[in-house]
Design a protein around this motif. Sequence first.
Motif, short mmCIF file in Angstrom:
data_model
loop_
_atom_site.label_atom_id
_atom_site.label_comp_id
_atom_site.label_asym_id
_atom_site.label_seq_id
_atom_site.Cartn_x
_atom_site.Cartn_y
_atom_site.Cartn_z
N SER A 96 -4.61 61.61 -32.52
CA SER A 96 -4.89 60.64 -31.59
C SER A 96 -3.67 59.90 -30.90
N SER A 140 -2.80 56.74 -28.66
CA SER A 140 -3.48 55.33 -28.21
C SER A 140 -2.37 54.67 -27.31
N ASN A 175 -8.71 66.43 -36.38
CA ASN A 175 -7.87 65.52 -35.97
C ASN A 175 -7.43 65.81 -34.52
N ASN A 198 -8.10 50.78 -26.09
CA ASN A 198 -8.69 51.06 -27.31
C ASN A 198 -8.83 52.30 -28.13
N ALA A 226 -6.98 53.72 -30.19
CA ALA A 226 -6.66 53.92 -31.58
C ALA A 226 -8.08 53.63 -32.41
N THR A 227 -8.98 52.98 -31.81
CA THR A 227 -10.25 52.89 -32.60
C THR A 227 -11.55 53.63 -32.05
N ASP A 228 -11.34 54.49 -30.93
CA ASP A 228 -12.34 55.15 -30.29
C ASP A 228 -12.97 56.04 -31.29
N THR A 229 -14.24 56.28 -31.20
CA THR A 229 -14.71 57.17 -32.07
C THR A 229 -15.85 58.15 -31.16
N THR A 277 -10.65 56.30 -22.57
CA THR A 277 -11.41 55.23 -23.17
C THR A 277 -11.45 53.87 -22.13
#
Length: 217
Positions: free
Chosen positions: A14, A16, A148, A156, A158-161, A169
């Motif tokens: 990821s 960010s 991964n 966002n 770092a927290t995106d799913t 994002t």
Amino acid sequence: MKKITIIFTIFIASLSTAQVAIGKTGITKLADGITPNPSISLEFYDSADNTRGIVVPWVSTVTNNPVSYNSVTKTGYRGMQGTVVDGTIIFDLSDKKMKYRKAGAWFDLTGSPTFPLIVKDASNNDVTFTAFNTIDSSLQDNKNEQENAKAAIGINGATDTTTGTLVLTDTDKAMVLPKVASPHVNIINPAPGMMVYDTTAKQLAVYNGTVWSFWKP
């Protein structure tokens, strides 16, 4: 296939960050020459000599329903876990078409060529196709992404799913495609699934392994 930019192999984990430039030192600046354009999330090298595009993920089989893929057997979207969301762009190897996801269904960006198909080469000579070119599947097909292998670019990230290999994002920024003048002439060895913005025709251009397709509003 050497002269391509495969953005999905650049990022393994990821990422960010708010804005990313690939192949250039930074995001295009505003008129002041200092401030990065706040509307750009991801941008590629775009000088006049550019002859490279991006290659979207290859998918062996696409189904409209269901759109959720098996995370245990890794069937469907070549190991992609979760639900395919609207805005996803892929190259479907089953029918050799570029597709994007809209309103829960796949839409064709490539069109349906009628064979024999006659197009012009870089020297303006006629080239006749009697069928789709055979695609070398060693580049992407039958290869599952690592779990991964995702880049999430945005505030966002770092927290995106969201399920996807590359996810932008932000809701107030967009990706700027690689800009190439007459890609059907200047990109010598395009890979299936390649996408660029044609600065000559001012159109979106996608390559399906045989021919370029051009789109504009």
